[in-house]
Motif scaffolding. Sequence first.
Motif, PDB file in Angstrom:
ATOM      1  N   ARG A  19      28.345  70.062  25.641  1.00 45.20           N
ATOM      2  CA  ARG A  19      28.632  68.855  25.355  1.00 45.20           C
ATOM      3  C   ARG A  19      29.812  67.975  26.456  1.00 45.20           C
ATOM      4  NH1 ARG A  19      28.294  66.666  19.338  1.00 45.20           N
ATOM      5  NH2 ARG A  19      29.190  64.860  20.187  1.00 45.20           N
ATOM      6  N   PHE A  20      30.423  69.955  26.774  1.00 46.51           N
ATOM      7  CA  PHE A  20      31.505  69.549  27.744  1.00 46.51           C
ATOM      8  C   PHE A  20      32.200  70.492  28.212  1.00 46.51           C
ATOM      9  CE2 PHE A  20      33.747  71.251  23.715  1.00 46.51           C
ATOM     10  CZ  PHE A  20      34.463  72.143  24.495  1.00 46.51           C
ATOM     11  N   ILE A  21      32.732  70.501  29.256  1.00 46.34           N
ATOM     12  CA  ILE A  21      32.950  71.352  29.810  1.00 46.34           C
ATOM     13  C   ILE A  21      34.493  72.031  29.785  1.00 46.34           C
ATOM     14  CG2 ILE A  21      33.433  72.273  32.359  1.00 46.34           C
ATOM     15  CD1 ILE A  21      31.343  70.143  33.446  1.00 46.34           C
ATOM     16  N   LEU A  22      34.324  73.362  28.940  1.00 48.87           N
ATOM     17  CA  LEU A  22      36.294  73.661  29.032  1.00 48.87           C
ATOM     18  C   LEU A  22      37.006  74.003  30.394  1.00 48.87           C
ATOM     19  CD1 LEU A  22      38.047  74.436  27.368  1.00 48.87           C
ATOM     20  CD2 LEU A  22      36.993  76.420  26.046  1.00 48.87           C
ATOM     21  N   GLN A  23      37.460  73.947  30.372  1.00 52.12           N
ATOM     22  CA  GLN A  23      38.983  73.998  31.032  1.00 52.12           C
ATOM     23  C   GLN A  23      39.607  74.708  31.388  1.00 52.12           C
ATOM     24  OE1 GLN A  23      39.595  71.724  34.470  1.00 52.12           O
ATOM     25  NE2 GLN A  23      40.676  73.105  35.735  1.00 52.12           N
ATOM     26  N   GLU A  24      40.245  75.992  31.192  1.00 54.12           N
ATOM     27  CA  GLU A  24      41.631  76.845  30.600  1.00 54.12           C
ATOM     28  C   GLU A  24      42.460  76.852  31.796  1.00 54.12           C
ATOM     29  OE1 GLU A  24      41.427  80.292  28.365  1.00 54.12           O
ATOM     30  OE2 GLU A  24      39.249  80.070  29.168  1.00 54.12           O
ATOM     31  N   VAL A  25      43.584  76.521  31.118  1.00 54.55           N
ATOM     32  CA  VAL A  25      44.794  76.446  32.359  1.00 54.55           C
ATOM     33  C   VAL A  25      45.882  77.604  31.980  1.00 54.55           C
ATOM     34  CG1 VAL A  25      46.605  75.022  33.007  1.00 54.55           C
ATOM     35  CG2 VAL A  25      44.574  73.931  32.817  1.00 54.55           C
ATOM     36  N   ASP A  26      46.046  78.586  32.632  1.00 57.03           N
ATOM     37  CA  ASP A  26      47.182  79.285  32.420  1.00 57.03           C
ATOM     38  C   ASP A  26      48.514  79.299  32.968  1.00 57.03           C
ATOM     39  OD1 ASP A  26      49.172  81.483  32.441  1.00 57.03           O
ATOM     40  OD2 ASP A  26      47.436  82.688  33.207  1.00 57.03           O
ATOM     41  N   ILE A  27      49.065  78.221  32.047  1.00 56.48           N
ATOM     42  CA  ILE A  27      50.676  77.236  32.632  1.00 56.48           C
ATOM     43  C   ILE A  27      51.433  78.704  33.072  1.00 56.48           C
ATOM     44  CG2 ILE A  27      49.977  75.697  30.645  1.00 56.48           C
ATOM     45  CD1 ILE A  27      51.515  76.435  28.808  1.00 56.48           C
ATOM     46  N   ASP A  42      54.282  74.377  22.895  1.00 61.88           N
ATOM     47  CA  ASP A  42      52.722  73.937  21.998  1.00 61.88           C
ATOM     48  C   ASP A  42      51.289  74.319  22.334  1.00 61.88           C
ATOM     49  OD1 ASP A  42      54.416  71.740  20.086  1.00 61.88           O
ATOM     50  OD2 ASP A  42      55.363  70.759  21.836  1.00 61.88           O
ATOM     51  N   ILE A  43      51.444  75.790  22.775  1.00 62.48           N
ATOM     52  CA  ILE A  43      49.434  75.789  23.522  1.00 62.48           C
ATOM     53  C   ILE A  43      49.129  76.223  21.703  1.00 62.48           C
ATOM     54  CG2 ILE A  43      50.381  76.807  25.806  1.00 62.48           C
ATOM     55  CD1 ILE A  43      51.266  79.582  24.372  1.00 62.48           C
ATOM     56  N   PRO A  44      47.590  76.412  22.069  1.00 59.01           N
ATOM     57  CA  PRO A  44      46.687  75.574  23.021  1.00 59.01           C
ATOM     58  C   PRO A  44      47.489  73.809  22.831  1.00 59.01           C
ATOM     59  CG  PRO A  44      45.256  76.554  21.312  1.00 59.01           C
ATOM     60  CD  PRO A  44      46.915  76.242  20.741  1.00 59.01           C
ATOM     61  N   VAL A  45      47.126  73.613  24.069  1.00 55.12           N
ATOM     62  CA  VAL A  45      46.914  72.069  24.475  1.00 55.12           C
ATOM     63  C   VAL A  45      45.456  71.511  24.716  1.00 55.12           C
ATOM     64  CG1 VAL A  45      48.326  69.758  25.222  1.00 55.12           C
ATOM     65  CG2 VAL A  45      49.436  71.827  24.324  1.00 55.12           C
ATOM     66  N   PHE A  46      45.192  70.171  24.098  1.00 55.04           N
ATOM     67  CA  PHE A  46      43.850  69.971  24.823  1.00 55.04           C
ATOM     68  C   PHE A  46      44.015  68.672  25.539  1.00 55.04           C
ATOM     69  CE2 PHE A  46      43.862  72.730  20.993  1.00 55.04           C
ATOM     70  CZ  PHE A  46      43.058  73.623  21.029  1.00 55.04           C
ATOM     71  N   HIS A  47      42.658  68.367  26.040  1.00 58.31           N
ATOM     72  CA  HIS A  47      42.925  67.535  26.740  1.00 58.31           C
ATOM     73  C   HIS A  47      41.570  66.932  27.188  1.00 58.31           C
ATOM     74  CE1 HIS A  47      47.120  68.222  28.375  1.00 58.31           C
ATOM     75  NE2 HIS A  47      47.362  66.657  28.105  1.00 58.31           N
ATOM     76  N   LEU A  48      41.090  65.796  26.971  1.00 59.04           N
ATOM     77  CA  LEU A  48      39.756  64.683  27.241  1.00 59.04           C
ATOM     78  C   LEU A  48      39.465  64.587  27.856  1.00 59.04           C
ATOM     79  CD1 LEU A  48      36.693  65.935  25.601  1.00 59.04           C
ATOM     80  CD2 LEU A  48      36.821  63.950  24.213  1.00 59.04           C
ATOM     81  N   ASN A  49      38.300  64.388  29.005  1.00 61.31           N
ATOM     82  CA  ASN A  49      38.557  63.511  30.201  1.00 61.31           C
ATOM     83  C   ASN A  49      40.000  63.092  30.305  1.00 61.31           C
ATOM     84  OD1 ASN A  49      36.852  62.515  31.691  1.00 61.31           O
ATOM     85  ND2 ASN A  49      36.979  60.114  30.544  1.00 61.31           N
ATOM     86  N   GLY A  50      40.411  63.767  30.641  1.00 61.89           N
ATOM     87  CA  GLY A  50      42.363  63.374  31.815  1.00 61.89           C
ATOM     88  C   GLY A  50      42.679  63.341  30.850  1.00 61.89           C
TER      89      GLY A  50
END
Length: 75
Positions: A19-27, A42-50
């Motif tokens: 139902r969504f695309i999980l994009q992992e970002v190595d900060i 504060d990891i992990p952090v979740f954004h949905l649709n930006g």
Amino acid sequence: KPCPLCDEAKEVLEPYKKRFILQEVDITLPENSSWYEKYKYDIPVFHLNGKFLMKHRVDIKEFENQLANLELRND
């Protein structure tokens, strides 16, 4: 690395992966330094649709609500 909270979050989100695309970002990468400065404690952090959704752990009820709202808008 390692990130047990990230691994736990991915497991919780696994049933929703169609139902969504999980994009992992190595900060920790230099090109993501702005994310690092903002979220290093504060990891992990979740954004949905930006948009910021949550941090530290998945609130599955909130995630489901926001995902459903997003899907309704895109239908």
